[in-house]
Design an enzyme around this catalytic site. Structure first.
Site, PDB file in Angstrom:
ATOM      1  N   GLU A 150      -5.934  -5.965   4.730  1.00 29.08           N
ATOM      2  CA  GLU A 150      -5.680  -7.107   3.832  1.00 29.08           C
ATOM      3  C   GLU A 150      -6.752  -7.204   2.747  1.00 29.08           C
ATOM      4  OE1 GLU A 150      -3.033  -8.610   3.832  1.00 29.08           O
ATOM      5  OE2 GLU A 150      -2.188  -8.237   5.795  1.00 29.08           O
ATOM      6  N   THR A 180       2.598  -2.784   8.870  1.00 30.01           N
ATOM      7  CA  THR A 180       2.680  -3.442  10.190  1.00 30.01           C
ATOM      8  C   THR A 180       4.093  -4.008  10.406  1.00 30.01           C
ATOM      9  OG1 THR A 180       0.366  -4.022  10.042  1.00 30.01           O
ATOM     10  CG2 THR A 180       1.670  -5.269  11.622  1.00 30.01           C
ATOM     11  N   THR A 204       0.824  -1.214   0.000  1.00 33.75           N
ATOM     12  CA  THR A 204       0.000   0.000   0.000  1.00 33.75           C
ATOM     13  C   THR A 204       0.863   1.270   0.000  1.00 33.75           C
ATOM     14  OG1 THR A 204      -1.720  -1.184   1.182  1.00 33.75           O
ATOM     15  CG2 THR A 204      -1.795   1.211   1.321  1.00 33.75           C
ATOM     16  N   GLU A 205       0.372   2.251  -0.730  1.00 32.73           N
ATOM     17  CA  GLU A 205       1.021   3.568  -0.772  1.00 32.73           C
ATOM     18  C   GLU A 205      -0.051   4.630  -0.567  1.00 32.73           C
ATOM     19  OE1 GLU A 205       3.203   3.946  -4.407  1.00 32.73           O
ATOM     20  OE2 GLU A 205       4.485   2.214  -3.962  1.00 32.73           O
ATOM     21  N   GLY A 240     -25.862  -3.739  26.511  1.00 33.79           N
ATOM     22  CA  GLY A 240     -26.440  -2.390  26.608  1.00 33.79           C
ATOM     23  C   GLY A 240     -25.336  -1.362  26.791  1.00 33.79           C
ATOM     24  N   GLY A 257      -4.021   1.224  -2.931  1.00 35.25           N
ATOM     25  CA  GLY A 257      -4.136   0.159  -1.942  1.00 35.25           C
ATOM     26  C   GLY A 257      -3.846  -1.191  -2.536  1.00 35.25           C
TER      27      GLY A 257
END
Lengths: 385, 252
Positions: free
Chosen positions: A368, A157, A125-126, A344, A130
């Protein structure tokens, strides 16, 4: 069809679960607050061989199945999706080097990755793309026996951790494939390699995410991974192999949310009676969660089983990968939302871990390959190929 | 120096976390079998001694047909080999009968120094088997072991008693019955797990064990106790004290 785990697979899953509960769980709040995984967690995982479950035995791995890997990473992610993400990306790294690399590259990188001495990254990715190799802006320009890399990779990552990074760049050389995307493997933290500030994600805390800046990074030509102009192929193989870890993480998040909802429903009382007994709609919500989880689990395990040599056609594998990723990531979101319905307002406050799981779940469908892209890819394989 | 081998008796028990109770009865169908939790403490102790003094760690066990698979966990956790009887008929045997079979398995082993047992099993918890085996073999036995050291031809064993500890020196070979607090069992690595299946496993046929067929026991009922959950909502701690007094849990 027998999807029962073998004794060895059960034991590996059990070890991952016990490690997760005894070592990671007490540190989870710290991981979430600091967005960083303490070294003792990674060292413990390395000692147990959790970074190389399905890597080849002759390179130091366990040689176990992808089914084993996915069941183990699920156990890790039940407690921490961030730790699971480190494990997943590293697994993707050594699996791709094993599949695409030559013997020299395999021997150089894989033993250290499976031993946890180094942790891999994958950079496609840049800022401007993507998943489209034609729009890559990072260049690899031939210069004698070297390539010189320049540009920015986004959302990478493990890029702060020592180890190799598989990077896809636009090659500019004398090769007939010049101008097309090509994969390389570089050592992180080499000269010209620098990082942005960490991205502050909504969830999956602890999984380190940075932009990577490459300024005149010189790498020897032998660092090319596979053939010149193979970027699209690398992307396809990433599609085949990389989704299994993310699927496992999503299953872990989904199960954690389901278990949280069950525990709450047993504990919370209404007029003296636990709401799990008192209200039919609570039991119905829990059953729906279990159904969604089981559906995602079996699609994921089928995909992992296929990767274990049971299906050879890479197009079919890519389709299964895409479908499993969509199922598992959407299951996590659906289950967390249903769990919120059980808890809740308690589901919305940080005292309860469901709020953290919401952040973890919502990340799943975006990484991914987003759901829309994956569905289009799967559809193209089914109906256009 | 004489080789010291360590024998660990391990029992196949249902995974209690997956046990369901239906109509007061435990549902054992499809519940996976695993090695007893305290057996793992005993194994860890034996493996630690082996790492200090060399020798072999040998698992002995009597269980059903799935036993070779169940024992892989113990082999992954550091045992060198296993000797066992795997026969579905043994599921109904009593502690005394199992002790006889285990003693037969141990009698055939060389250079045995210590024989480890857990203080009780996760399912029946009769706590008898270790003592019975010691009697059959004529070895000394030490119970409630919370620490075990080898010193020459003897073992120094610390016993965890109710309010104190007691050190006992015992000649080898001896039977040691351990408590859970003895240690924290290690987790096996992925590679150890995958290699466990390749370690030697010696299967002894029930008929070859010189075991006189004993009368099989029949279990007529195995019921979970009634639990009366009150789920009473209380507004403050003084109310709780009153309720506990009424129930006789606290003295008035």
């Amino acid at each position: 069809m027998d999807y029962n785990l073998t004794t060895e697979e059960e034991l590996i899953k059990k070890v991952a679960k016990e490690f997760s509960e005894s070592v990671i769980a007490p540190l989870q709040e710290e991981i979430h607050a600091n967005n960083e995984v303490p070294g003792e967690v990674l060292e413990g995982m390395a000692e147990l061989g959790l970074f190389g479950i399905n890597a080849p035995e002759d390179l130091g791995g366990g040689g176990a199945s992808f089914v084993s890997f996915v069941s183990a990473i699920e156990e890790i992610a039940v407690v921490s999706a961030g730790v699971g993400m480190i494990m997943s990306v590293n697994n993707m790294g050594h699996t791709l080097i094993n599949f695409l690399g030559n013997d020299e590259q395999r021997k150089k990188y894989i033993p250290k990755l499976v031993a946890g001495e180094e942790l891999a990254s994958f950079a496609f990715t840049e800022p401007s793309t993507g998943s489209d190799p034609k729009q890559l802006q990072v260049t690899a320009v031939e210069d004698g026996d070297f390539f010189v890399l320049n540009g920015t990779k986004r959302f990478i990552t493990n890029s702060n951790l020592k180890g190799p990074m598989i990077i896809v760049a636009k090659e500019e050389s004398s090769s007939p494939m010049s101008g097309k995307a090509t994969a390389f493997v570089i050592d992180k933290h080499c000269e010209g390699y620098s990082l942005s500030e960490p991205w502050d994600k909504v969830g999956v805390h602890g999984g380190p995410l940075f932009d990577v800046y490459l300024k005149d990074v010189r790498i020897p030509k032998e660092n090319m991974l596979g053939d010149s102009g193979n970027g699209m192929y690398v992307l396809k193989m990433t599609m085949v192999f990389a989704k299994v870890g993310v699927c496992g993480i999503c299953l872990g998040v989904a199960r954690a949310a389901y278990e949280e909802a069950v525990a709450y429903a047993k504990e919370k009382t209404h007029r003296g009676e636990a709401i799990i007994k008192k209200f039919e709609h609570v039991r119905m919500a829990l059953t729906e969660m279990e159904m969604i989880y089981n559906r995602a689990k079996w699609v994921t395990y089928h995909y992992a089983w296929a990767l274990d040599g049971n299906i050879g056609d890479p197009f079919v594998l890519a389709k299964l990968a895409a479908q499993a990723k969509v199922e598992a990531s959407e299951a996590a979101v659906d289950i967390v939302r249903k769990a919120m319905g059980v808890l809740g307002s308690y589901g919305c406050v940080s005292d309860y871990k469901l709020s953290r799981l919401w952040g973890d779940a919502i990340v799943g469908p975006q990484v991914e390959g987003c759901a829309a892209t994956l569905k289009v890819m799967a559809g193209n394989i089914s109906y256009l190929a | 120096m004489k080789t010291l081998n360590y024998v660990v008796a391990m029992k196949q028990v249902p995974d209690l976390q997956q046990l369901r109770i239906r109509d007061k009865k435990p549902v054992l169908t499809d519940i996976p079998l695993e090695l007893g939790k305290i057996d793992k403490n005993a194994l860890e102790c034996a493996v630690n001694l082996k790492e200090q003094h060399d020798g072999e760690v040998i698992l002995v066990s009597v269980g059903n047909d799935d036993l070779p698979e169940t024992l892989k966990d113990g082999l992954a956790c550091g045992a060198d080999r296993a000797k066992f009887i795997a026969d579905n008929r043994v599921d109904n045997l009593q502690s005394a009968q199992k002790a006889e079979l285990l003693a037969k398995l141990i009698e055939g082993l060389d250079d045995v120094s210590l024989i480890f047992f857990a203080e009780g099993s996760a399912d029946n918890y009769s706590g008898q088997v270790g003592s019975r085996v010691a009697e059959i073999l004529g070895y000394p036995q030490v119970g409630y072991a919370s620490e075990v050291k080898i010193q020459g031809e003897t073992a120094i064993i610390t016993r965890a008693l109710e309010n104190s500890y007691e050190d006992i020196e015992v000649a080898l070979p001896a039977v040691v019955i351990v408590v859970q607090d003895l240690n924290k069992p290690r987790l096996p690595s992925v590679i150890q797990i995958l290699k466990a299946g390749k370690k030697p496993q010696e299967r002894i046929d029930l008929a070859d064990s010189s075991y006189e067929a004993a009368e099989l026991t029949v279990c007529y009922e195995n019921l979970a106790p009634d639990t009366d959950r009150k789920m009473q909502e209380l507004s403050c701690s003084s109310d709780l004290i009153e309720v506990l007094k009424d129930l006789g849990v606290l003295e008035r």
